[in-house]
Scaffold this motif. Structure first.
Motif, PDB file in Angstrom:
ATOM      1  N   LEU A  66      14.506 -29.440 -24.864  1.00 20.59           N
ATOM      2  CA  LEU A  66      13.458 -30.369 -25.282  1.00 20.59           C
ATOM      3  C   LEU A  66      14.109 -31.728 -25.519  1.00 20.59           C
ATOM      4  CD1 LEU A  66      11.804 -27.979 -27.888  1.00 20.59           C
ATOM      5  CD2 LEU A  66      11.050 -28.390 -25.534  1.00 20.59           C
ATOM      6  N   VAL A  67      13.585 -32.756 -24.854  1.00 22.15           N
ATOM      7  CA  VAL A  67      14.227 -34.069 -24.873  1.00 22.15           C
ATOM      8  C   VAL A  67      13.251 -35.153 -25.297  1.00 22.15           C
ATOM      9  CG1 VAL A  67      15.439 -35.790 -23.474  1.00 22.15           C
ATOM     10  CG2 VAL A  67      15.762 -33.363 -23.001  1.00 22.15           C
ATOM     11  N   LYS A  68      13.713 -36.019 -26.196  1.00 27.16           N
ATOM     12  CA  LYS A  68      13.008 -37.264 -26.503  1.00 27.16           C
ATOM     13  C   LYS A  68      13.981 -38.388 -26.196  1.00 27.16           C
ATOM     14  CE  LYS A  68       9.781 -37.801 -29.603  1.00 27.16           C
ATOM     15  NZ  LYS A  68       8.580 -37.822 -28.768  1.00 27.16           N
ATOM     16  N   ALA A  69      13.467 -39.471 -25.628  1.00 23.09           N
ATOM     17  CA  ALA A  69      14.287 -40.631 -25.294  1.00 23.09           C
ATOM     18  C   ALA A  69      13.734 -41.838 -26.027  1.00 23.09           C
ATOM     19  CB  ALA A  69      14.276 -40.870 -23.793  1.00 23.09           C
ATOM     20  N   VAL A  70      14.601 -42.553 -26.729  1.00 25.30           N
ATOM     21  CA  VAL A  70      14.162 -43.712 -27.502  1.00 25.30           C
ATOM     22  C   VAL A  70      14.989 -44.932 -27.079  1.00 25.30           C
ATOM     23  CG1 VAL A  70      13.860 -44.688 -29.796  1.00 25.30           C
ATOM     24  CG2 VAL A  70      13.526 -42.238 -29.441  1.00 25.30           C
ATOM     25  N   PRO A  71      14.373 -45.823 -26.293  1.00 19.47           N
ATOM     26  CA  PRO A  71      15.082 -47.055 -25.921  1.00 19.47           C
ATOM     27  C   PRO A  71      15.130 -47.997 -27.118  1.00 19.47           C
ATOM     28  CG  PRO A  71      12.871 -47.075 -25.013  1.00 19.47           C
ATOM     29  CD  PRO A  71      13.052 -45.747 -25.684  1.00 19.47           C
ATOM     30  N   THR A  72      16.251 -48.659 -27.289  1.00 19.67           N
ATOM     31  CA  THR A  72      16.406 -49.604 -28.407  1.00 19.67           C
ATOM     32  C   THR A  72      17.073 -50.873 -27.899  1.00 19.67           C
ATOM     33  OG1 THR A  72      18.585 -48.713 -28.972  1.00 19.67           O
ATOM     34  CG2 THR A  72      16.694 -47.742 -30.114  1.00 19.67           C
ATOM     35  N   ALA A  73      17.100 -51.850 -28.772  1.00 25.40           N
ATOM     36  CA  ALA A  73      17.836 -53.076 -28.480  1.00 25.40           C
ATOM     37  C   ALA A  73      19.329 -52.767 -28.489  1.00 25.40           C
ATOM     38  CB  ALA A  73      17.514 -54.148 -29.519  1.00 25.40           C
ATOM     39  N   SER A  74      20.131 -53.667 -27.951  1.00 24.96           N
ATOM     40  CA  SER A  74      21.579 -53.459 -27.920  1.00 24.96           C
ATOM     41  C   SER A  74      22.130 -53.193 -29.316  1.00 24.96           C
ATOM     42  CB  SER A  74      22.273 -54.680 -27.327  1.00 24.96           C
ATOM     43  OG  SER A  74      21.826 -54.889 -26.023  1.00 24.96           O
ATOM     44  N   THR A  75      21.688 -53.968 -30.278  1.00 23.65           N
ATOM     45  CA  THR A  75      22.011 -53.712 -31.677  1.00 23.65           C
ATOM     46  C   THR A  75      20.730 -53.245 -32.334  1.00 23.65           C
ATOM     47  OG1 THR A  75      23.658 -55.478 -31.643  1.00 23.65           O
ATOM     48  CG2 THR A  75      22.910 -54.710 -33.803  1.00 23.65           C
ATOM     49  N   PRO A  76      20.631 -51.952 -32.645  1.00 26.11           N
ATOM     50  CA  PRO A  76      19.367 -51.430 -33.170  1.00 26.11           C
ATOM     51  C   PRO A  76      18.969 -52.106 -34.480  1.00 26.11           C
ATOM     52  CG  PRO A  76      20.871 -49.657 -32.609  1.00 26.11           C
ATOM     53  CD  PRO A  76      21.641 -50.934 -32.517  1.00 26.11           C
ATOM     54  N   HIS A  78      15.915 -52.480 -37.667  1.00 22.24           N
ATOM     55  CA  HIS A  78      15.289 -51.553 -38.608  1.00 22.24           C
ATOM     56  C   HIS A  78      14.226 -50.689 -37.921  1.00 22.24           C
ATOM     57  CE1 HIS A  78      13.632 -49.892 -42.257  1.00 22.24           C
ATOM     58  NE2 HIS A  78      12.442 -50.314 -41.874  1.00 22.24           N
ATOM     59  N   LEU A  79      13.347 -51.307 -37.137  1.00 20.52           N
ATOM     60  CA  LEU A  79      12.290 -50.536 -36.477  1.00 20.52           C
ATOM     61  C   LEU A  79      12.855 -49.579 -35.433  1.00 20.52           C
ATOM     62  CD1 LEU A  79       9.448 -53.170 -36.154  1.00 20.52           C
ATOM     63  CD2 LEU A  79       9.658 -51.304 -37.789  1.00 20.52           C
ATOM     64  N   ASP A  80      13.920 -49.970 -34.764  1.00 20.24           N
ATOM     65  CA  ASP A  80      14.580 -49.060 -33.832  1.00 20.24           C
ATOM     66  C   ASP A  80      15.095 -47.829 -34.568  1.00 20.24           C
ATOM     67  OD1 ASP A  80      14.256 -50.662 -31.521  1.00 20.24           O
ATOM     68  OD2 ASP A  80      16.081 -51.777 -31.970  1.00 20.24           O
ATOM     69  N   LEU A  81      15.720 -48.047 -35.719  1.00 21.99           N
ATOM     70  CA  LEU A  81      16.254 -46.928 -36.497  1.00 21.99           C
ATOM     71  C   LEU A  81      15.141 -46.031 -37.020  1.00 21.99           C
ATOM     72  CD1 LEU A  81      19.156 -48.727 -38.365  1.00 21.99           C
ATOM     73  CD2 LEU A  81      19.339 -47.005 -36.557  1.00 21.99           C
ATOM     74  N   VAL A  82      14.008 -46.613 -37.366  1.00 19.61           N
ATOM     75  CA  VAL A  82      12.856 -45.816 -37.802  1.00 19.61           C
ATOM     76  C   VAL A  82      12.386 -44.929 -36.650  1.00 19.61           C
ATOM     77  CG1 VAL A  82      10.422 -45.944 -38.488  1.00 19.61           C
ATOM     78  CG2 VAL A  82      12.114 -47.399 -39.612  1.00 19.61           C
ATOM     79  N   ARG A  83      12.278 -45.490 -35.450  1.00 22.91           N
ATOM     80  CA  ARG A  83      11.843 -44.714 -34.284  1.00 22.91           C
ATOM     81  C   ARG A  83      12.849 -43.604 -33.954  1.00 22.91           C
ATOM     82  NH1 ARG A  83      12.015 -48.955 -30.466  1.00 22.91           N
ATOM     83  NH2 ARG A  83      11.839 -47.399 -28.845  1.00 22.91           N
ATOM     84  N   LEU A  84      14.133 -43.918 -34.049  1.00 26.89           N
ATOM     85  CA  LEU A  84      15.162 -42.912 -33.787  1.00 26.89           C
ATOM     86  C   LEU A  84      15.101 -41.784 -34.824  1.00 26.89           C
ATOM     87  CD1 LEU A  84      18.108 -45.294 -32.878  1.00 26.89           C
ATOM     88  CD2 LEU A  84      17.063 -43.619 -31.342  1.00 26.89           C
ATOM     89  N   THR A  85      14.952 -42.148 -36.080  1.00 23.62           N
ATOM     90  CA  THR A  85      14.883 -41.156 -37.156  1.00 23.62           C
ATOM     91  C   THR A  85      13.651 -40.278 -36.988  1.00 23.62           C
ATOM     92  OG1 THR A  85      16.048 -42.662 -38.638  1.00 23.62           O
ATOM     93  CG2 THR A  85      14.862 -40.841 -39.662  1.00 23.62           C
ATOM     94  N   GLN A  86      12.528 -40.887 -36.637  1.00 22.23           N
ATOM     95  CA  GLN A  86      11.300 -40.129 -36.398  1.00 22.23           C
ATOM     96  C   GLN A  86      11.513 -39.125 -35.266  1.00 22.23           C
ATOM     97  OE1 GLN A  86       7.990 -42.488 -35.089  1.00 22.23           O
ATOM     98  NE2 GLN A  86       6.531 -40.844 -35.431  1.00 22.23           N
ATOM     99  N   ALA A  87      12.190 -39.533 -34.219  1.00 20.58           N
ATOM    100  CA  ALA A  87      12.459 -38.633 -33.096  1.00 20.58           C
ATOM    101  C   ALA A  87      13.347 -37.466 -33.521  1.00 20.58           C
ATOM    102  CB  ALA A  87      13.102 -39.403 -31.946  1.00 20.58           C
ATOM    103  N   VAL A  88      14.332 -37.731 -34.381  1.00 21.87           N
ATOM    104  CA  VAL A  88      15.194 -36.650 -34.888  1.00 21.87           C
ATOM    105  C   VAL A  88      14.366 -35.623 -35.644  1.00 21.87           C
ATOM    106  CG1 VAL A  88      17.014 -36.085 -36.553  1.00 21.87           C
ATOM    107  CG2 VAL A  88      17.339 -37.968 -34.956  1.00 21.87           C
ATOM    108  N   PHE A  89      13.484 -36.085 -36.525  1.00 22.25           N
ATOM    109  CA  PHE A  89      12.669 -35.151 -37.298  1.00 22.25           C
ATOM    110  C   PHE A  89      11.688 -34.384 -36.411  1.00 22.25           C
ATOM    111  CE2 PHE A  89      14.231 -37.566 -40.925  1.00 22.25           C
ATOM    112  CZ  PHE A  89      14.530 -36.526 -41.790  1.00 22.25           C
ATOM    113  N   THR A  90      11.147 -35.039 -35.394  1.00 21.05           N
ATOM    114  CA  THR A  90      10.247 -34.361 -34.457  1.00 21.05           C
ATOM    115  C   THR A  90      10.998 -33.253 -33.725  1.00 21.05           C
ATOM    116  OG1 THR A  90       8.913 -36.353 -34.151  1.00 21.05           O
ATOM    117  CG2 THR A  90       8.769 -34.673 -32.429  1.00 21.05           C
ATOM    118  N   LEU A  91      12.176 -33.581 -33.216  1.00 16.17           N
ATOM    119  CA  LEU A  91      12.967 -32.586 -32.499  1.00 16.17           C
ATOM    120  C   LEU A  91      13.441 -31.470 -33.423  1.00 16.17           C
ATOM    121  CD1 LEU A  91      14.934 -34.980 -30.152  1.00 16.17           C
ATOM    122  CD2 LEU A  91      13.312 -33.198 -29.425  1.00 16.17           C
TER     123      LEU A  91
END
Length: 135
Positions: A66-76, A78-91
């Motif tokens: 099961l794969v989720k992919a989260v594109p972010t800016a070169s330097t993540p 705050h909102l990038d980190l929120v999206r990444l964290t949300q993906a971790v909890f979903t997975l």
């Protein structure tokens, strides 16, 4: 009671801010990962035991990956980190319901992987998700 302060994210330097580009990025990331791993992945929804459905960017036919992919800016940011964290909890939730499955979060580079690791280092959910820099 003071009203909350709502700020729009600064998208001027975020390559994922272009909606057309953002919609293609997860598919491209999943495709490159699938090719590198020699497996076939397709977007799908996974039905939990409760009946709730969770979307993933890629899953193999048997649901063992099961794969989720989260594109972010070169330097993540705050909102990038929120999206990444949300993906971790979903997975992690999916992995809890399907212990034999491999849960993979694809990130764009090692900077994003390290930033996420710092944020979730002491979170038990992180133990169940592989964070992989997209090939």
């Amino acid at each position: 009671m003071p009203s909350p302060l709502l700020l729009a994210p600064d998208t001027s330097v975020d390559p994922a801010a272009d909606p057309q580009r953002a919609s293609r990025a997860p598919r491209s990331m999943v495709h490159r990962y699938a090719v590198a791993m020699g497996i076939s992945l397709a977007p799908t929804s996974v039905t939990l035991d409760s009946g709730a459905r969770v979307m993933v960017d890629g899953a193999d036919e048997g649901g063992s990956v099961l794969v989720k992919a989260v594109p972010t800016a070169s330097t993540p940011g705050h909102l990038d980190l929120v999206r990444l964290t949300q993906a971790v909890f979903t997975l992690a939730l999916l992995r809890h319901e399907r212990p034999a499955a491999r849960a993979v979060l694809l990130v764009v580079d090692d900077t994003a992987r390290r930033a996420l690791a710092e944020r979730i280092a002491r979170t038990p959910a992180a133990e169940h998700v592989d964070v992989v820099v997209c090939p």
